[in-house]
Design a protein around this motif. Structure first.
Motif, PDB file in Angstrom:
ATOM      1  N   ARG A   1      41.132  36.830  26.013  1.00 44.55           N
ATOM      2  CA  ARG A   1      40.293  36.360  26.936  1.00 44.55           C
ATOM      3  C   ARG A   1      39.035  36.792  26.991  1.00 44.55           C
ATOM      4  O   ARG A   1      37.965  36.044  27.178  1.00 44.55           O
ATOM      5  N   ALA A   2      38.697  38.026  26.620  1.00 41.88           N
ATOM      6  CA  ALA A   2      37.620  38.784  26.514  1.00 41.88           C
ATOM      7  C   ALA A   2      36.669  38.318  25.376  1.00 41.88           C
ATOM      8  O   ALA A   2      35.640  38.122  25.488  1.00 41.88           O
TER       9      ALA A   2
ATOM     10  N   VAL B   1      37.016  34.027  28.478  1.00 41.01           N
ATOM     11  CA  VAL B   1      37.617  32.996  29.338  1.00 41.01           C
ATOM     12  C   VAL B   1      37.901  33.829  30.530  1.00 41.01           C
ATOM     13  O   VAL B   1      38.421  34.953  30.545  1.00 41.01           O
ATOM     14  N   THR B   2      37.528  33.245  31.587  1.00 37.24           N
ATOM     15  CA  THR B   2      37.463  34.154  32.756  1.00 37.24           C
ATOM     16  C   THR B   2      38.910  33.874  33.558  1.00 37.24           C
ATOM     17  O   THR B   2      39.669  32.735  33.204  1.00 37.24           O
ATOM     18  N   VAL B   3      39.428  34.810  34.404  1.00 39.27           N
ATOM     19  CA  VAL B   3      40.625  34.526  35.230  1.00 39.27           C
ATOM     20  C   VAL B   3      40.634  33.275  35.920  1.00 39.27           C
ATOM     21  O   VAL B   3      41.623  32.542  35.926  1.00 39.27           O
ATOM     22  N   GLU B   4      39.154  33.132  36.449  1.00 36.96           N
ATOM     23  CA  GLU B   4      39.204  31.478  37.357  1.00 36.96           C
ATOM     24  C   GLU B   4      39.375  30.529  36.414  1.00 36.96           C
ATOM     25  O   GLU B   4      40.216  29.428  36.976  1.00 36.96           O
TER      26      GLU B   4
ATOM     27  N   VAL C   1      46.702  27.294  39.766  1.00 35.46           N
ATOM     28  CA  VAL C   1      47.171  28.220  40.510  1.00 35.46           C
ATOM     29  C   VAL C   1      46.148  28.953  41.394  1.00 35.46           C
ATOM     30  O   VAL C   1      44.874  28.723  40.499  1.00 35.46           O
ATOM     31  N   HIS C   2      46.254  29.894  42.044  1.00 39.75           N
ATOM     32  CA  HIS C   2      45.127  30.725  42.831  1.00 39.75           C
ATOM     33  C   HIS C   2      44.812  32.018  41.731  1.00 39.75           C
ATOM     34  O   HIS C   2      45.575  32.161  41.140  1.00 39.75           O
ATOM     35  N   ARG C   3      43.574  32.140  41.860  1.00 43.64           N
ATOM     36  CA  ARG C   3      43.039  33.203  41.094  1.00 43.64           C
ATOM     37  C   ARG C   3      43.950  34.451  41.100  1.00 43.64           C
ATOM     38  O   ARG C   3      44.075  35.109  39.761  1.00 43.64           O
ATOM     39  N   ASN C   4      44.576  34.910  42.072  1.00 40.29           N
ATOM     40  CA  ASN C   4      45.210  36.263  42.136  1.00 40.29           C
ATOM     41  C   ASN C   4      46.472  35.619  41.296  1.00 40.29           C
ATOM     42  O   ASN C   4      46.938  36.832  40.796  1.00 40.29           O
ATOM     43  N   THR C   5      47.121  34.797  41.289  1.00 42.77           N
ATOM     44  CA  THR C   5      48.353  34.339  40.648  1.00 42.77           C
ATOM     45  C   THR C   5      48.199  34.490  39.025  1.00 42.77           C
ATOM     46  O   THR C   5      48.950  35.010  38.324  1.00 42.77           O
ATOM     47  N   ALA C   6      47.027  33.829  38.729  1.00 41.42           N
ATOM     48  CA  ALA C   6      46.499  34.092  37.337  1.00 41.42           C
ATOM     49  C   ALA C   6      46.403  35.445  36.945  1.00 41.42           C
ATOM     50  O   ALA C   6      46.791  35.886  36.023  1.00 41.42           O
ATOM     51  N   ALA C   7      45.787  36.109  37.881  1.00 39.06           N
ATOM     52  CA  ALA C   7      45.392  37.547  37.294  1.00 39.06           C
ATOM     53  C   ALA C   7      46.581  38.323  37.245  1.00 39.06           C
ATOM     54  O   ALA C   7      46.969  39.166  36.251  1.00 39.06           O
ATOM     55  N   ALA C   8      47.792  38.123  38.286  1.00 41.72           N
ATOM     56  CA  ALA C   8      49.032  38.632  38.100  1.00 41.72           C
ATOM     57  C   ALA C   8      49.820  38.376  37.058  1.00 41.72           C
ATOM     58  O   ALA C   8      50.642  39.121  36.232  1.00 41.72           O
ATOM     59  N   LYS C   9      49.699  37.180  36.556  1.00 38.80           N
ATOM     60  CA  LYS C   9      50.405  36.684  35.255  1.00 38.80           C
ATOM     61  C   LYS C   9      49.835  37.213  34.060  1.00 38.80           C
ATOM     62  O   LYS C   9      50.626  37.986  33.314  1.00 38.80           O
ATOM     63  N   ILE C  10      48.440  37.474  34.029  1.00 38.42           N
ATOM     64  CA  ILE C  10      47.888  38.098  32.749  1.00 38.42           C
ATOM     65  C   ILE C  10      48.207  39.636  32.728  1.00 38.42           C
ATOM     66  O   ILE C  10      48.386  40.007  31.594  1.00 38.42           O
ATOM     67  N   ALA C  11      48.191  40.329  33.910  1.00 41.50           N
ATOM     68  CA  ALA C  11      48.534  41.526  33.941  1.00 41.50           C
ATOM     69  C   ALA C  11      50.054  41.824  33.673  1.00 41.50           C
ATOM     70  O   ALA C  11      50.552  42.945  33.767  1.00 41.50           O
ATOM     71  N   GLY C  12      50.936  40.943  33.662  1.00 45.70           N
ATOM     72  CA  GLY C  12      52.313  41.054  33.605  1.00 45.70           C
ATOM     73  C   GLY C  12      53.128  41.463  34.859  1.00 45.70           C
ATOM     74  O   GLY C  12      54.200  41.439  34.736  1.00 45.70           O
TER      75      GLY C  12
END
Length: 69
Positions: free
Chosen positions: A11-12, A16-19, A27-38
């Motif tokens: 991503r970096a 590619v942003t979380v958004e 999905v919501h931004r927070n859901t995507a962030a949670a998926k990426i973080a595991g």
């Protein structure tokens, strides 16, 4: 917690942003962030969407590689 070890650096490098990921997945931004973080799991169709849209040269196995933290 398991981190998707390949997805965060890709991503970096590709800017590619979380958004953008959230929008691609619908999905919501927070859901995507949670998926990426595991903190939440990716479904196979979600990984396919991310691969096809942002990382077409990557394999699903590569994107799904996880490491315990």
């Amino acid at each position: 917690i398991f981190m998707y070890v390949s997805l965060k650096p890709k991503r970096a490098v590709c800017n590619v942003t979380v958004e953008q990921g959230a929008e691609a997945l619908g999905v919501h931004r927070n859901t995507a962030a949670a998926k990426i973080a595991g903190k939440k799991r990716f479904y196979i169709d979600e990984l396919q969407t991310i691969r096809d849209k942002f990382f077409p040269r990557s394999t699903l196995d590569e994107l799904a590689a996880r490491k315990g933290a």
